[in-house]
Design an enzyme around this catalytic site. Structure first.
Site, PDB file in Angstrom:
ATOM      1  N   GLY A 253       0.780  -1.241   0.000  1.00 14.43           N
ATOM      2  CA  GLY A 253       0.000   0.000   0.000  1.00 14.43           C
ATOM      3  C   GLY A 253       0.804   1.279   0.000  1.00 14.43           C
ATOM      4  O   GLY A 253       0.283   2.341   0.358  1.00 14.43           O
TER       5      GLY A 253
ATOM      6  N   ARG B 148     -15.707 -14.788 -10.187  1.00 19.22           N
ATOM      7  CA  ARG B 148     -15.186 -13.413 -10.207  1.00 19.22           C
ATOM      8  C   ARG B 148     -16.283 -12.382 -10.472  1.00 19.22           C
ATOM      9  O   ARG B 148     -16.206 -11.252 -10.035  1.00 19.22           O
ATOM     10  CB  ARG B 148     -14.076 -13.298 -11.257  1.00 19.22           C
ATOM     11  CG  ARG B 148     -12.845 -14.105 -10.861  1.00 19.22           C
ATOM     12  CD  ARG B 148     -11.635 -13.685 -11.623  1.00 19.22           C
ATOM     13  NE  ARG B 148     -11.766 -13.967 -13.042  1.00 19.22           N
ATOM     14  CZ  ARG B 148     -11.039 -13.407 -13.989  1.00 19.22           C
ATOM     15  NH1 ARG B 148     -10.130 -12.516 -13.673  1.00 19.22           N
ATOM     16  NH2 ARG B 148     -11.213 -13.721 -15.260  1.00 19.22           N
TER      17      ARG B 148
ATOM     18  N   MET C  23      -3.729  -6.973  -7.273  1.00 20.17           N
ATOM     19  CA  MET C  23      -3.140  -8.059  -8.055  1.00 20.17           C
ATOM     20  C   MET C  23      -4.208  -9.009  -8.615  1.00 20.17           C
ATOM     21  O   MET C  23      -4.140 -10.226  -8.433  1.00 20.17           O
ATOM     22  CB  MET C  23      -2.109  -8.806  -7.199  1.00 20.17           C
ATOM     23  CG  MET C  23      -1.034  -7.884  -6.630  1.00 20.17           C
ATOM     24  SD  MET C  23      -0.260  -6.789  -7.857  1.00 20.17           S
ATOM     25  CE  MET C  23       1.051  -7.866  -8.408  1.00 20.17           C
ATOM     26  N   ARG C  24      -5.188  -8.416  -9.261  1.00 19.13           N
ATOM     27  CA  ARG C  24      -6.245  -9.219  -9.903  1.00 19.13           C
ATOM     28  C   ARG C  24      -6.597  -8.635 -11.253  1.00 19.13           C
ATOM     29  O   ARG C  24      -6.593  -7.404 -11.410  1.00 19.13           O
ATOM     30  CB  ARG C  24      -7.535  -9.149  -9.081  1.00 19.13           C
ATOM     31  CG  ARG C  24      -7.507 -10.063  -7.970  1.00 19.13           C
ATOM     32  CD  ARG C  24      -8.832 -10.366  -7.360  1.00 19.13           C
ATOM     33  NE  ARG C  24      -8.551 -11.136  -6.162  1.00 19.13           N
ATOM     34  CZ  ARG C  24      -8.096 -12.369  -6.182  1.00 19.13           C
ATOM     35  NH1 ARG C  24      -7.958 -13.015  -7.316  1.00 19.13           N
ATOM     36  NH2 ARG C  24      -7.787 -12.987  -5.063  1.00 19.13           N
TER      37      ARG C  24
ATOM     38  N   ASN D 105      -4.593   1.946 -13.684  1.00 14.25           N
ATOM     39  CA  ASN D 105      -3.673   1.000 -13.033  1.00 14.25           C
ATOM     40  C   ASN D 105      -2.242   1.525 -13.101  1.00 14.25           C
ATOM     41  O   ASN D 105      -1.895   2.281 -14.013  1.00 14.25           O
ATOM     42  CB  ASN D 105      -3.744  -0.351 -13.765  1.00 14.25           C
ATOM     43  CG  ASN D 105      -2.863  -1.413 -13.130  1.00 14.25           C
ATOM     44  OD1 ASN D 105      -2.803  -1.527 -11.902  1.00 14.25           O
ATOM     45  ND2 ASN D 105      -2.164  -2.186 -13.949  1.00 14.25           N
TER      46      ASN D 105
ATOM     47  N   HIS E  45       1.825   0.071 -13.025  1.00 17.89           N
ATOM     48  CA  HIS E  45       2.599  -1.168 -13.177  1.00 17.89           C
ATOM     49  C   HIS E  45       4.092  -0.837 -13.220  1.00 17.89           C
ATOM     50  O   HIS E  45       4.498   0.107 -13.907  1.00 17.89           O
ATOM     51  CB  HIS E  45       2.171  -1.898 -14.457  1.00 17.89           C
ATOM     52  CG  HIS E  45       2.827  -3.233 -14.580  1.00 17.89           C
ATOM     53  ND1 HIS E  45       2.420  -4.327 -13.844  1.00 17.89           N
ATOM     54  CD2 HIS E  45       3.890  -3.638 -15.311  1.00 17.89           C
ATOM     55  CE1 HIS E  45       3.209  -5.358 -14.144  1.00 17.89           C
ATOM     56  NE2 HIS E  45       4.102  -4.967 -15.033  1.00 17.89           N
TER      57      HIS E  45
HETATM   58  C1  GAR Z   1       3.592  -1.517  -7.271  1.00 18.98           C
HETATM   59  O1  GAR Z   1       4.925  -1.623  -7.689  1.00 18.98           O
HETATM   60  C2  GAR Z   1       2.647  -1.608  -8.447  1.00 18.98           C
HETATM   61  O2  GAR Z   1       3.148  -1.027  -9.603  1.00 18.98           O
HETATM   62  C3  GAR Z   1       2.528  -3.097  -8.600  1.00 18.98           C
HETATM   63  O3  GAR Z   1       2.406  -3.571  -7.279  1.00 18.98           O
HETATM   64  C4  GAR Z   1       3.199  -2.732  -6.431  1.00 18.98           C
HETATM   65  C5  GAR Z   1       2.386  -2.344  -5.239  1.00 18.98           C
HETATM   66  O4  GAR Z   1       3.161  -1.645  -4.286  1.00 18.98           O
HETATM   67  N1  GAR Z   1       1.410  -3.458  -9.417  1.00 18.98           N
HETATM   68  C6  GAR Z   1       1.436  -4.463 -10.292  1.00 18.98           C
HETATM   69  O5  GAR Z   1       2.393  -5.188 -10.443  1.00 18.98           O
HETATM   70  C7  GAR Z   1       0.164  -4.624 -11.104  1.00 18.98           C
HETATM   71  N2  GAR Z   1       0.337  -5.599 -12.096  1.00 18.98           N
HETATM   72  P1  GAR Z   1       2.475  -0.898  -3.085  1.00 18.98           P
HETATM   73  O6  GAR Z   1       1.494  -1.909  -2.458  1.00 18.98           O
HETATM   74  O7  GAR Z   1       3.586  -0.561  -2.147  1.00 18.98           O
HETATM   75  O8  GAR Z   1       1.754   0.301  -3.620  1.00 18.98           O
END
Ligand code: GAR
Length: 193
Positions: A11, A64, A89-90, A106, A108
């Site tokens: 988060g 889902r 992550m979904r 989103n 990434h």
């Molecule tokens: C982040 O790096 C985000 O880009 C990635 O999860 C992490 C969450 O970090 N998202 C993905 O990989 C989506 N496919 P956080 O919980 O510290 O914000």
């Protein structure tokens, strides 16, 4: 602008957005954190910031579609305008996408389309890529696909460990996500840049 943030893990992106004075002054209202993991650290961050949390786990639903329908029922009375995915992550299905068309964003940790899916930072590090980065995009039904809003490069330093690289990517993410949300607020407030 009323938003819900969806997250599954630590988060840090959620907190970077939630703590931004610039964003709240520009009219950002985070009405809800939606989390699909009951033990995720992001829940504690939201509680500290006094942001309501909706924990909704896929395992409690037959599929889902019904899982996402439960989210929609929660979002509708809150009059949510945008959904920000921040480490959610979904894959989002047509059920949520059709309700919030072009209004789900989103983030990434790679220069998409490279390294979509899980472990993007690790894969870029292990491939010895000299340049990696961050992408913010509108989503569609694919895994980390959909129209790109913004991309920023992160250069790998010779001295980087995977953990250093990850820290710099996260810093870039936090800045970028705040900027993209600010741009969105300004656009919706009629401010032309
Ligand atoms: C982040 O790096 C985000 O880009 C990635 O999860 C992490 C969450 O970090 N998202 C993905 O990989 C989506 N496919 P956080 O919980 O510290 O914000």
């Amino acid at each position: 602008m009323r938003v819900a943030i969806f997250a599954s893990g630590s988060g840090s992106n959620f907190e970077a957005i939630a703590r931004s004075k610039e964003l709240s002054e520009a009219g950002l209202e985070i009405e809800l954190l939606v989390c699909d993991q009951k033990d995720a650290q992001v829940i504690k961050r939201a509680q500290k910031l006094k942001i309501p949390v909706f924990i909704n786990q896929l395992t409690d639903f037959p599929d889902r579609g019904t899982y996402e329908q439960a989210i929609i029922e929660k979002l509708k009375p809150l009059k949510i305008e945008y959904i920000l995915l921040a480490g959610y992550m979904r894959v989002v299905t047509e059920v949520l996408l059709s309700e919030y068309t072009n209004r789900i964003i989103n983030i990434h940790p790679s220069l998409l389309p490279k390294y979509s899916g899980l472990d993007a930072i690790k894969r870029a590090y292990e491939a010895n890529d000299e340049v990696t980065g961050v992408t913010i995009h509108y989503i569609d039904e694919g895994v980390d696909t959909g129209p790109i809003i913004k991309q920023s490069k992160v250069i790998r330093l010779k001295s980087d460990t995977e953990s250093n690289l990850e820290d710099r990517i996260h810093q870039t993410e936090h800045q970028m996500y705040r900027q993209v949300v600010l741009d969105l607020l300004n656009k919706n407030n009629g401010v032309v840049e």
